[in-house]
Write a protein that holds these residues in place. Sequence first.
Motif, PDB file in Angstrom:
ATOM      1  N   PHE A   1      44.444  19.207  39.568  1.00 49.77           N
ATOM      2  CA  PHE A   1      44.213  17.793  39.831  1.00 49.77           C
ATOM      3  C   PHE A   1      42.898  17.608  40.583  1.00 49.77           C
ATOM      4  O   PHE A   1      42.609  18.313  41.550  1.00 49.77           O
ATOM      5  CB  PHE A   1      45.365  17.220  40.656  1.00 49.77           C
ATOM      6  CG  PHE A   1      45.067  15.884  41.274  1.00 49.77           C
ATOM      7  CD1 PHE A   1      44.775  15.773  42.618  1.00 49.77           C
ATOM      8  CD2 PHE A   1      45.060  14.741  40.495  1.00 49.77           C
ATOM      9  CE1 PHE A   1      44.494  14.549  43.191  1.00 49.77           C
ATOM     10  CE2 PHE A   1      44.783  13.501  41.051  1.00 49.77           C
ATOM     11  CZ  PHE A   1      44.488  13.408  42.405  1.00 49.77           C
TER      12      PHE A   1
ATOM     13  N   GLU B   1      50.578  12.281  42.336  1.00 53.15           N
ATOM     14  CA  GLU B   1      49.981  13.141  41.312  1.00 53.15           C
ATOM     15  C   GLU B   1      50.913  14.275  40.932  1.00 53.15           C
ATOM     16  O   GLU B   1      51.731  14.722  41.730  1.00 53.15           O
ATOM     17  CB  GLU B   1      48.634  13.711  41.776  1.00 53.15           C
ATOM     18  CG  GLU B   1      48.703  14.763  42.867  1.00 53.15           C
ATOM     19  CD  GLU B   1      48.585  14.152  44.245  1.00 53.15           C
ATOM     20  OE1 GLU B   1      49.090  13.029  44.447  1.00 53.15           O
ATOM     21  OE2 GLU B   1      48.006  14.818  45.126  1.00 53.15           O
ATOM     22  N   GLN B   2      50.783  14.685  39.701  1.00 52.35           N
ATOM     23  CA  GLN B   2      51.572  15.800  39.199  1.00 52.35           C
ATOM     24  C   GLN B   2      50.816  17.105  39.461  1.00 52.35           C
ATOM     25  O   GLN B   2      49.638  17.221  39.147  1.00 52.35           O
ATOM     26  CB  GLN B   2      51.833  15.629  37.701  1.00 52.35           C
ATOM     27  CG  GLN B   2      52.682  14.399  37.387  1.00 52.35           C
ATOM     28  CD  GLN B   2      52.922  14.202  35.922  1.00 52.35           C
ATOM     29  OE1 GLN B   2      52.819  15.142  35.125  1.00 52.35           O
ATOM     30  NE2 GLN B   2      53.253  12.990  35.539  1.00 52.35           N
ATOM     31  N   PHE B   3      51.540  18.049  40.038  1.00 57.47           N
ATOM     32  CA  PHE B   3      50.988  19.370  40.286  1.00 57.47           C
ATOM     33  C   PHE B   3      51.507  20.307  39.194  1.00 57.47           C
ATOM     34  O   PHE B   3      52.718  20.409  38.994  1.00 57.47           O
ATOM     35  CB  PHE B   3      51.403  19.877  41.667  1.00 57.47           C
ATOM     36  CG  PHE B   3      50.784  19.093  42.795  1.00 57.47           C
ATOM     37  CD1 PHE B   3      51.396  17.947  43.272  1.00 57.47           C
ATOM     38  CD2 PHE B   3      49.591  19.497  43.361  1.00 57.47           C
ATOM     39  CE1 PHE B   3      50.826  17.204  44.302  1.00 57.47           C
ATOM     40  CE2 PHE B   3      49.017  18.773  44.392  1.00 57.47           C
ATOM     41  CZ  PHE B   3      49.636  17.620  44.856  1.00 57.47           C
ATOM     42  N   PHE B   4      50.581  20.947  38.536  1.00 58.83           N
ATOM     43  CA  PHE B   4      50.938  21.789  37.401  1.00 58.83           C
ATOM     44  C   PHE B   4      51.122  23.236  37.814  1.00 58.83           C
ATOM     45  O   PHE B   4      50.389  23.748  38.678  1.00 58.83           O
ATOM     46  CB  PHE B   4      49.853  21.705  36.324  1.00 58.83           C
ATOM     47  CG  PHE B   4      49.911  20.454  35.497  1.00 58.83           C
ATOM     48  CD1 PHE B   4      49.558  19.230  36.042  1.00 58.83           C
ATOM     49  CD2 PHE B   4      50.348  20.495  34.182  1.00 58.83           C
ATOM     50  CE1 PHE B   4      49.625  18.065  35.287  1.00 58.83           C
ATOM     51  CE2 PHE B   4      50.410  19.351  33.414  1.00 58.83           C
ATOM     52  CZ  PHE B   4      50.048  18.128  33.964  1.00 58.83           C
ATOM     53  N   GLY B   5      52.073  23.892  37.160  1.00 59.71           N
ATOM     54  CA  GLY B   5      52.206  25.323  37.293  1.00 59.71           C
ATOM     55  C   GLY B   5      51.159  26.031  36.453  1.00 59.71           C
ATOM     56  O   GLY B   5      50.383  25.389  35.740  1.00 59.71           O
TER      57      GLY B   5
ATOM     58  N   PRO C   1      47.370  18.536  26.497  1.00 60.80           N
ATOM     59  CA  PRO C   1      48.805  18.666  26.790  1.00 60.80           C
ATOM     60  C   PRO C   1      49.588  17.468  26.263  1.00 60.80           C
ATOM     61  O   PRO C   1      49.163  16.325  26.405  1.00 60.80           O
ATOM     62  CB  PRO C   1      48.851  18.713  28.318  1.00 60.80           C
ATOM     63  CG  PRO C   1      47.478  19.134  28.738  1.00 60.80           C
ATOM     64  CD  PRO C   1      46.553  18.544  27.713  1.00 60.80           C
TER      65      PRO C   1
ATOM     66  N   MET D   1      46.037  23.848  35.247  1.00 61.13           N
ATOM     67  CA  MET D   1      45.576  22.456  35.310  1.00 61.13           C
ATOM     68  C   MET D   1      45.457  22.062  36.773  1.00 61.13           C
ATOM     69  O   MET D   1      46.431  22.100  37.522  1.00 61.13           O
ATOM     70  CB  MET D   1      46.577  21.518  34.619  1.00 61.13           C
ATOM     71  CG  MET D   1      46.707  21.739  33.132  1.00 61.13           C
ATOM     72  SD  MET D   1      45.311  21.113  32.221  1.00 61.13           S
ATOM     73  CE  MET D   1      45.678  19.372  32.244  1.00 61.13           C
TER      74      MET D   1
ATOM     75  N   PHE E   1      53.458  23.979  30.084  1.00 60.15           N
ATOM     76  CA  PHE E   1      53.273  23.674  31.489  1.00 60.15           C
ATOM     77  C   PHE E   1      54.514  22.982  32.042  1.00 60.15           C
ATOM     78  O   PHE E   1      55.110  22.121  31.401  1.00 60.15           O
ATOM     79  CB  PHE E   1      52.096  22.727  31.700  1.00 60.15           C
ATOM     80  CG  PHE E   1      50.754  23.359  31.564  1.00 60.15           C
ATOM     81  CD1 PHE E   1      49.958  23.081  30.472  1.00 60.15           C
ATOM     82  CD2 PHE E   1      50.277  24.210  32.545  1.00 60.15           C
ATOM     83  CE1 PHE E   1      48.709  23.651  30.345  1.00 60.15           C
ATOM     84  CE2 PHE E   1      49.016  24.787  32.421  1.00 60.15           C
ATOM     85  CZ  PHE E   1      48.236  24.507  31.318  1.00 60.15           C
TER      86      PHE E   1
ATOM     87  N   PHE F   1      40.083  17.025  31.550  1.00 58.71           N
ATOM     88  CA  PHE F   1      40.937  16.063  30.869  1.00 58.71           C
ATOM     89  C   PHE F   1      41.081  14.795  31.697  1.00 58.71           C
ATOM     90  O   PHE F   1      41.347  14.847  32.899  1.00 58.71           O
ATOM     91  CB  PHE F   1      42.337  16.648  30.642  1.00 58.71           C
ATOM     92  CG  PHE F   1      42.393  17.732  29.599  1.00 58.71           C
ATOM     93  CD1 PHE F   1      42.401  19.077  29.974  1.00 58.71           C
ATOM     94  CD2 PHE F   1      42.450  17.413  28.248  1.00 58.71           C
ATOM     95  CE1 PHE F   1      42.464  20.078  29.014  1.00 58.71           C
ATOM     96  CE2 PHE F   1      42.515  18.409  27.287  1.00 58.71           C
ATOM     97  CZ  PHE F   1      42.509  19.730  27.679  1.00 58.71           C
TER      98      PHE F   1
ATOM     99  N   PHE G   1      43.834   9.607  36.031  1.00 59.37           N
ATOM    100  CA  PHE G   1      43.691  10.918  36.649  1.00 59.37           C
ATOM    101  C   PHE G   1      42.641  11.732  35.897  1.00 59.37           C
ATOM    102  O   PHE G   1      42.456  11.568  34.692  1.00 59.37           O
ATOM    103  CB  PHE G   1      45.015  11.699  36.585  1.00 59.37           C
ATOM    104  CG  PHE G   1      46.169  11.054  37.297  1.00 59.37           C
ATOM    105  CD1 PHE G   1      46.867  10.006  36.708  1.00 59.37           C
ATOM    106  CD2 PHE G   1      46.568  11.497  38.539  1.00 59.37           C
ATOM    107  CE1 PHE G   1      47.936   9.401  37.357  1.00 59.37           C
ATOM    108  CE2 PHE G   1      47.645  10.907  39.194  1.00 59.37           C
ATOM    109  CZ  PHE G   1      48.321   9.860  38.596  1.00 59.37           C
TER     110      PHE G   1
ATOM    111  N   TYR H   1      41.861  15.929  35.441  1.00 56.67           N
ATOM    112  CA  TYR H   1      42.293  17.297  35.690  1.00 56.67           C
ATOM    113  C   TYR H   1      41.241  18.256  35.144  1.00 56.67           C
ATOM    114  O   TYR H   1      40.588  17.981  34.141  1.00 56.67           O
ATOM    115  CB  TYR H   1      43.634  17.585  35.004  1.00 56.67           C
ATOM    116  CG  TYR H   1      44.842  17.042  35.726  1.00 56.67           C
ATOM    117  CD1 TYR H   1      45.250  15.718  35.542  1.00 56.67           C
ATOM    118  CD2 TYR H   1      45.575  17.844  36.598  1.00 56.67           C
ATOM    119  CE1 TYR H   1      46.365  15.221  36.211  1.00 56.67           C
ATOM    120  CE2 TYR H   1      46.685  17.352  37.261  1.00 56.67           C
ATOM    121  CZ  TYR H   1      47.070  16.041  37.063  1.00 56.67           C
ATOM    122  OH  TYR H   1      48.179  15.553  37.722  1.00 56.67           O
TER     123      TYR H   1
END
Lengths: 116, 115
Positions: free
Chosen positions: A47, B103-107, B43, A45, B90, A91, A35, A37
Amino acid sequence: AQKITQTQPGMFVQEKEAVTLDCTYDTSDQSYGLFWYKQPSSGEMIFLIYQGSYDEQNATEGRYSLNFQKARKSANLVISASQLGDSAMYFCAMRDSLGGNEKLTFGTGTRLTIIP
Amino acid sequence: AAGVIQSPRHLIKEKRETATLKCYPIPRHDTVYWYQQGPGQDPQFLISFYEKMQSDKGSIPDRFSAQQFSDYHSELNMSSLELGDSALYFCASSYFEGLARNEQFFGPGTRLTVL
């Protein structure tokens, strides 16, 4: 253990030029996901793009493309026609499964600055 | 589209105090992750929950605990705060769909400052 390496702490690029951000990874797994970001100065962050280890085509998402070279274990991000809004921290991250909900391991990041 | 919600956005605490960070994942998302990002750092994974059960644990200090509730929101509880706990925390969420990118969605993160 996984390891992600981003060797460019900072880059300066002229607006409208293309830029390549380097990412190499180290894993003994055959199935994994890569991935990218973006983290602007505001902190969130975002995506950008994903590449699965078995994907034969390089991933593309608008102006972003991923140059995936599996044998070299590299997953470089290419941003075409850079814009001032691209200035941010970038990142590279890896998940040690093709699908799934495992954690992400991040590289140390590259700070990209676009010069007008 | 709905995003991950974190509260509070900013928090200032004294050493040895406690703090509670809250996370509301995107609706339908079944996995929640917590990450800690120190100043100038990448992170680092702390802990994750899948369907309200702890699914993975990273470098989370024993002073920290977390849980996911029946409505899928999650809370990170931090006790005996130390100066080194100052960081951006996060929360991210994802929906598990087998061999998809998931995919991870971040706050937006909670910025914790310990004085």
